[in-house]
Write an enzyme that holds these catalytic residues in place. Structure first.
Site, PDB file in Angstrom:
ATOM      1  N   ARG A   1      13.006  -4.435   5.770  1.00 28.67           N
ATOM      2  CA  ARG A   1      13.698  -4.187   4.502  1.00 28.67           C
ATOM      3  C   ARG A   1      15.223  -4.305   4.569  1.00 28.67           C
ATOM      4  O   ARG A   1      15.900  -4.069   3.582  1.00 28.67           O
ATOM      5  CB  ARG A   1      13.297  -2.823   3.943  1.00 28.67           C
ATOM      6  CG  ARG A   1      11.854  -2.794   3.466  1.00 28.67           C
ATOM      7  CD  ARG A   1      11.671  -2.599   1.993  1.00 28.67           C
ATOM      8  NE  ARG A   1      12.540  -1.603   1.437  1.00 28.67           N
ATOM      9  CZ  ARG A   1      12.824  -1.529   0.144  1.00 28.67           C
ATOM     10  NH1 ARG A   1      12.324  -2.386  -0.693  1.00 28.67           N
ATOM     11  NH2 ARG A   1      13.634  -0.592  -0.312  1.00 28.67           N
TER      12      ARG A   1
ATOM     13  N   ALA B   1       3.168   1.651   2.869  1.00 28.28           N
ATOM     14  CA  ALA B   1       4.365   0.803   2.745  1.00 28.28           C
ATOM     15  C   ALA B   1       5.415   1.482   1.871  1.00 28.28           C
ATOM     16  O   ALA B   1       6.616   1.369   2.123  1.00 28.28           O
ATOM     17  CB  ALA B   1       3.993  -0.559   2.163  1.00 28.28           C
TER      18      ALA B   1
ATOM     19  N   CYS C   1       0.825  -1.208   0.000  1.00 26.66           N
ATOM     20  CA  CYS C   1       0.000   0.000   0.000  1.00 26.66           C
ATOM     21  C   CYS C   1       0.860   1.258   0.000  1.00 26.66           C
ATOM     22  O   CYS C   1       2.077   1.201   0.113  1.00 26.66           O
ATOM     23  CB  CYS C   1      -0.905  -0.003   1.218  1.00 26.66           C
ATOM     24  SG  CYS C   1       0.018   0.090   2.757  1.00 26.66           S
TER      25      CYS C   1
ATOM     26  N   HIS D   1       5.720   6.400  -2.447  1.00 25.95           N
ATOM     27  CA  HIS D   1       7.027   6.918  -2.862  1.00 25.95           C
ATOM     28  C   HIS D   1       6.893   8.394  -3.231  1.00 25.95           C
ATOM     29  O   HIS D   1       7.691   9.229  -2.833  1.00 25.95           O
ATOM     30  CB  HIS D   1       7.564   6.187  -4.100  1.00 25.95           C
ATOM     31  CG  HIS D   1       7.738   4.711  -3.927  1.00 25.95           C
ATOM     32  ND1 HIS D   1       7.636   3.842  -4.969  1.00 25.95           N
ATOM     33  CD2 HIS D   1       8.005   3.954  -2.851  1.00 25.95           C
ATOM     34  CE1 HIS D   1       7.852   2.607  -4.552  1.00 25.95           C
ATOM     35  NE2 HIS D   1       8.072   2.649  -3.257  1.00 25.95           N
TER      36      HIS D   1
END
Ligand code: SF4
Ligand code: SF4
Lengths: 456, 538
Positions: free
Chosen positions: B90, B59, B56, B191
């Site tokens: 990550r 995220a 999503c 992003h």
């Protein structure tokens, strides 16, 4: 590593969580749903939640965790997710052909207020297939609550009583534990000669074998027909107050199957209690094989006590696991100095404090709804000999140089644990082995050359 | 079987009609005849009910871009889950340095407001404000990020107001991101939102950037398994000064000075091209699409970089380093190549890796025959030339576009950044070196397939049809392919290995791939009692 945490005691951490010791409801709901054979869990919300939950389960079990999502975007979030859920149900049956879809909500669909049961009633469900649901708002409880809520959903939708005399059979609600733990509990009950139905049952689902063929619905999991028929069983063993008690209560109300609340059978006393409940409930004898297993544990406890007796432990994790584990640690003669769960429920503190008082252990700290920052603060004030809990504890272990024994959920940095039980007498042996060896290894690592010995 | 023979309709057969219509547009095949790349559909909604690998918006924002910034505390405002799942997932490695001492590194921790039912009903602003107060008192961070989650957007907490009040109270920057999970159609929206805020609030506020002739930023490098450090090692050897990596092992104190660099390198195009473009507009900083994954790719990148500055010494030193590094790794690489040669693979990862890793696999003599991105846009497949033709839909319109103007004081012509004449600079732009990305398609072999937002069902079908030797994916599909008898490597987390970037990384990757292919257990799947006599024994 965690060098940024302050030196002295901190009074100001009262809001929110820093390094949480719990996560959100849908994860537990998804895990419970995977314990039904032929089930595809479905996450009603935006796809990110589902992606995260699948990832978290996969990292612990190292096995696929399949689930679909309603894939909300902004529009669905404003206008409600009914259309998305109906489309999902249609697509899921067409493409993945499960026997049953277990829908759980997310904080998004909960906040919007989607009426999931009504949407399900309005959906096209192929003949002979099922769609069940559980409300799992993430702003309430934890992943353990979510597991419990899905168990309740399974009972409410599926279990039925046909009014005939109850069958000589026991229902087992195993609690939020690994497949190996479920398998072990079933083995014990089977060994006593009592037929059982267990659900959820993630054996052969989340620890499925590699046979060179992928099956979207592995052979494991509780059969739907058995779940339905569980309303005709003579009694239910509800293992774990947080994860199983409420579902058992519903089954009792709905079908008149008495539920016996028990701890998770971790440790000798809790395993004894499980066996006694079956013995009393069905009037069966305890087979010699279990006598022998138990005797082996007691023998081992005598042989190894000096490895761990009197040592202090900090333990954290899910309430059902921590409660049973604390009881076992006390029987090992260890001192649970800090006991913490991230899940809410004052009963946790009452139960643990009661056990500690009974054992005459003073000065321990116990907290429900805590986090690992709290635990770390306590440890910094006064350290312990051993830390027990999930993977996230490794940072504290390193910062404070304390050995860590990994139990509970999630364990992401070690393998094989989903296939190795901590329940039952065999589980006792494994726990003793882990605790003893961890402490001995530490002793070997730290000791002077002249104290480095073969025999302890 | 090659893609040319592949009948996509066969795969789609079980889909309901609407799903067929949707999914067909997300799959294209590359044929020898096709001159240009066929149009692929990307960055559109996932079909509800489809088991996709997408995450999503939150995220993308917290998990990928802002979470790794080591000296900022990132608070997830929402119920416990979102913060929990983006915690330690990550492998963005970070370490203390002289600007960021250990007591100011927070990236390994998880902060969540842990919203409860009553907070959802009455609003969470007070709780958030209180948590900020406490976090400042306990940790004294240099700055704070606040990332929003789904329910927060619905209940309408005003994060801007809370952050502003907190900034005034504590005298540090508190930056908020309205990155509710439902925004956009995937991580990609997050992003973009993260890029916008970093651009607006952090970049350009510093005055103590490094000095040197060749100062660079490495954008879109997340230091998974230490990739960023290997890249830094090589670049510093050549004579570059790395100002900041964004955002692996990056620090707030360095990001503030991003504008002082002469050149921006763009590693992950999808997650960071916004900042590169905006910095070009605002400061004139030129950007170069690079790829440090793969030996040949790294060499090409290093040569491109040297050309950008055009300095003869730099060009010569680049060759010296390349030669030295090659000499060090070639024998070992050859050894692994002999194991990997001729093998085929699928690559299904996020926004750039499915492309980047094809170079490294080529170094090993392997070919990617099916590749997909989880959340890319058309330009990641077809190249940036198609950007003007991308139609924005309702979902992408929800992500704000910043209106950036040249900075009156700090703007400098791009050729001056690179210390070269305007003509030389224009030449570089025209040759496609600067400000350009050709996308994945040109690098795909004929007869291969590009698939956008690959889902579980299609993946399973394609594995059945093509029987690749290896699959590169994330953790969610990793074990599925294992059950099908196909080894897999995670390209998100590298299965806890790495670095895979640069020269030394290539060796580690080669070893991991060779090991995955040759695990003795693959030959033992069939028990002896099931082997027929004609099959013989393996
Ligand atoms: S807390 Fe809510 S939004 Fe976050 S992952 Fe859990 S269900 Fe999803
Ligand atoms: S390569 Fe993909 S997964 Fe990785 S940071 Fe870029 S967009 Fe994300």
């Amino acid at each position: 590593m965690l060098d940024c945490t302050p030196e002295g005691p901190v009074e100001t951490h009262t809001t929110g969580k820093i390094n949480p010791a719990k996560t959100c409801q849908p994860l537990g709901a998804m895990y419970a749903a995977l314990g039904i054979h032929g089930c595809l869990p479905h996450s009603h919300g935006s796809q990110g939640c589902c992606a995260y939950h699948r990832m978290a389960l996969t990292r612990h079990f190292r096995d696929p965790a399949m689930a679909s999502s309603s894939s909300f975007t902004e529009g669905a979030s404003v206008f409600g997710g009914a259309a998305n859920l109906k489309t999902s149900i249609k697509n899921v049956f067409a493409i993945y052909n499960p026997d049953i879809i277990a829908v759980h909500t997310t904080c998004l669909s909960e906040t919007i207020g989607d009426d999931v049961p009504t949407i399900i009633r309005q959906s096209e469900i192929p003949e002979g297939k099922y769609v069940i649901h559980a409300n799992t708002p993430s702003y309430h409880g934890s992943h353990v609550t979510g597991f419990s809520n899905m168990c309740k959903g399974i009972v409410s939708y599926l279990a039925e009583s046909d009014g005939t005399p109850k069958k000589e059979r026991v229902n087992i609600f195993p609690g939020f534990v690994n497949p190996a733990d479920m398998r072990e509990v079933r083995r014990i009950v089977t060994e006593m000669g009592v037929p059982s139905v267990m659900y959820p049952d993630t054996t052969d689902v989340m620890d499925s074998p590699l046979l060179n063929r992928y099956e979207m619905y592995p052979r494991g999991g509780a059969a739907i027909a058995d779940i339905i028929d569980s309303g005709n069983s003579k009694m239910t063993l509800a293992l774990g107050a947080w994860s199983s008690a409420e579902a058992a209560a519903i089954l009792q109300d709905k079908c008149g199957v008495p539920g016996v609340p028990l701890k998770l059978p971790i440790g000798v006393k809790a395993t004894d209690a499980l066996i006694m409940a079956v013995k009393d409930g069905f009037g069966v004898d305890v087979p010699e094989s279990l006598d022998i297993e138990r005797g082996q544990v007691i023998d081992t406890m005598i042989d190894t006590h000096f490895h761990y007796q009197g040592k202090t432990v900090a333990i954290f994790g899910d309430p059902d696991i921590v409660i049973a584990m604390t009881e076992f640690l006390i029987t090992l003669g260890m001192i649970p100095k800090y006991v913490l769960t991230g899940t809410n429920g004052k009963q946790f503190e009452t139960t643990i404090n009661g056990m500690l008082a009974e054992a005459g252990i003073e000065g321990s700290k116990v907290r429900a709804e805590g986090d690992l920052f709290d635990l770390h603060e306590w440890i910094k004030e006064e350290s312990v000999d051993l830390l027990m809990g999930n993977t996230h504890g490794k940072y504290i272990a390193r910062a404070e140089d304390i050995p860590l024994v990994r139990i509970g959920f999630p364990i992401m940095d070690r393998a094989v644990h989903p296939l190795m039980p901590v329940t039952g007498y065999r589980g006792c042996l494994r726990l003793i082995e882990m605790i003893s060896n961890t402490l001995l290894e530490r002793r070997d690592r730290d000791c002077a050359d002249e104290d480095y010995e073969l025999v302890l | 079987m090659t893609a040319t023979d592949l009948n996509v309709d066969d795969i789609m057969a079980p889909y309901p009609d609407k799903v067929i219509k949707n999914r067909k547009k997300h799959i294209v095949t590359k044929t020898a005849q096709a001159g240009s790349c066929p149009q692929i559909e990307a960055n559109t909604r996932t079909v509800p009910g489809i088991i996709s690998q997408r995450g999503c918006c939150y995220a993308g924002c917290k998990g990928v871009v802002v979470g790794p910034i080591k000296d900022m505390i990132t608070i997830t405002h929402g119920p416990i889950g979102c913060g929990y799942y983006s915690w330690g997932t990550r492998r963005n490695k970070a370490r203390a340095d002289d600007r960021t001492p250990p007591e100011q590194i927070y990236s390994a921790m998880c902060f969540s407001t842990d919203m409860q039912e009553s907070d959802i009903v009455f609003g969470g602003e007070k709780k958030l404000a209180k948590m900020i107060d406490e976090v400042v008192e306990i940790f004294h961070p240099r700055a704070i990020n606040i990332c929003s989650t789904c329910p927060i957007g619905l209940i309408g907490d005003d994060l801007g107001a809370v952050s502003k009040a907190a900034e005034e109270k504590h005298g540090i920057q508190v930056i908020h991101y309205n990155c509710e999970g439902y925004k956009g159609v995937s991580q990609s929206a997050g992003h973009h939102i993260a890029n916008n805020q970093i651009m607006e609030r952090i970049i350009g506020t510093g005055t103590d950037g490094p000095t040197g002739d060749y100062i660079i930023n490495i954008l879109g490098e997340y230091n998974i398994g230490g990739d960023g450090w290997e890249i830094e090692r090589i670049l510093e050897d050549i004579g570059y000064t790395v100002n900041s990596i964004l955002t692996g092992d990056s620090a707030y104190v360095n990001i503030k000075n991003l504008h002082t660099a002469h050149l921006n390198l763009v590693q992950c195009h999808r997650s960071i091209n916004y900042i590169a473009e905006m910095m070009e507009t605002k400061y004139g900083t030129p950007w170069l699409k690079v790829n440090f994954i793969g030996v040949e790719a790294t060499i090409a990148t290093l040569r491109d970089m040297a050309q950008c500055f055009g300095n003869e010494d730099l060009i010569a030193q680049t060759e010296v380093v390349i030669e030295r590094e090659l000499a060090a790794i070639t024998p070992e690489l050859e050894r692994y190549r002999s194991i990997c040669e001729g093998k085929t693979a699928f690559a299904f990862v996020g926004g750039s890796r499915s492309h980047h890793y094809q170079y490294l696999l080529k170094d090993l003599g392997m070919e990617v025959i099916v590749a997909g991105y989880e959340f890319a846009h058309r330009d990641d497949y077809e190249g940036r030339d198609v950007i003007p033709t991308i139609r924005s839909d309702a979902d992408s319109k929800n992500i704000p576009e910043l209106n950036i103007e040249p900075d009156p004081e700090m703007y400098e012509e791009p050729n001056l950044h690179l210390n070269m004449s305007r003509e030389k600079y224009n030449e570089l732009v025209e040759s496609g070196r600067l400000a350009s990305y050709a996308g994945m398609y040109p690098d795909m072999p004929d007869g291969s397939i590009m698939i956008d937002d690959p889902n579980h069902y299609e993946t399973e079908e394609l594995i059945g049809i093509f029987h690749p030797d290896l699959i590169f994916s994330g953790v969610r599909d990793k074990y599925i392919s294992h059950k099908m008898g196909v080894p897999s490597k995670q390209l998100h987390s590298y299965d806890y290995s790495g670095p895979y970037a640069g020269f030394r990384g290539a060796i580690i990757f080669a070893q991991d791939v060779a090991n995955a292919l040759s695990v003795p257990a693959w030959k033992m799947i069939t028990p002896p009692w099931e082997k027929s006599e004609t099959q013989g024994s393996e």
